[in-house]
Design a protein around this motif. Structure first.
Motif, short mmCIF file in Angstrom:
data_model
loop_
_atom_site.label_atom_id
_atom_site.label_comp_id
_atom_site.label_asym_id
_atom_site.label_seq_id
_atom_site.Cartn_x
_atom_site.Cartn_y
_atom_site.Cartn_z
N LYS A 169 0.84 -1.18 0.00
CA LYS A 169 0.00 0.00 0.00
C LYS A 169 0.88 1.24 0.00
O LYS A 169 1.89 1.30 0.71
CB LYS A 169 -0.90 -0.02 1.24
N VAL A 170 0.48 2.24 -0.79
CA VAL A 170 1.17 3.51 -0.84
C VAL A 170 0.53 4.39 0.23
O VAL A 170 -0.68 4.64 0.20
CB VAL A 170 1.04 4.17 -2.24
N LEU A 171 1.35 4.83 1.21
CA LEU A 171 0.81 5.64 2.30
C LEU A 171 1.91 6.44 2.97
O LEU A 171 3.08 6.25 2.71
CB LEU A 171 0.09 4.76 3.32
N ASP A 172 1.49 7.35 3.87
CA ASP A 172 2.44 8.12 4.67
C ASP A 172 2.75 7.28 5.90
O ASP A 172 1.90 7.10 6.77
CB ASP A 172 1.81 9.46 5.07
N TYR A 173 3.97 6.76 5.99
CA TYR A 173 4.32 5.81 7.03
C TYR A 173 4.27 6.44 8.43
O TYR A 173 3.85 5.80 9.39
CB TYR A 173 5.70 5.20 6.79
#
Length: 154
Positions: A42-46
């Motif tokens: 998933k592409v996200l703000d870690y």
């Protein structure tokens, strides 16, 4: 399998392509299901993701209820007034939702008088039976007889 920040499926991509997509959006690529076939990322703000995970863990810990066990020590040669005082303490704690561990230590020659100690322990559990249930029956461990009382379920 790559999922973008909005939750839309972008399809199966090579690792390099997925990392490039995340880099172009100034976000991170997190593998949420590595054992799946194909692995789901998933592409996200870690940083935001980690903060939310910590927040959930903190909330779960807040809702968790820890039962405290309060100790009471009796003696085989206990006086009636002392017995009643300890009974009042035990009642207060059990009504407060705590468990009570009742210990009776046999010192010196008193170890030969187990029957007297057992009677006192039984009378203690009988008098408090209206609000408590015996979770662990009186058992002699070494020179100490102990039992655990817990509040009755409502």
């Amino acid at each position: 399998m790559v999922i973008d920040a909005n939750g839309d499926k972008l399809g199966v991509k090579m690792r390099r392509e997925a990392l490039e997509i995340a880099y172009n959006q100034d976000l991170d690529l997190l593998c949420v299901a590595p054992k799946a076939v194909p692995p789901v990322c998933k592409v996200l703000d870690y940083g935001k993701y980690r903060f939310e995970q910590q927040k959930k863990a903190k909330e779960a810990k807040k809702k968790q209820h820890v039962t405290e066990v309060k100790p009471i020590r009796l003696s085989p040669v206990i006086d009636r007034h002392d017995f009643e005082t300890k009974m009042r303490h035990a009642r207060k704690w059990i009504e407060g939702g705590m468990k009570v561990k009742v210990d009776m230590r046999f010192r010196g020659r008193l170890i030969t008088r187990l029957d007297v100690g057992k009677k006192i322990m039984d009378s203690f559990t009988e008098e408090i039976a209206d609000i408590a249930v015996v979770e662990k029956k009186p058992v002699l461990e070494g020179n100490t007889m102990s039992c655990v009382l817990a509040p009755k379920k409502k």
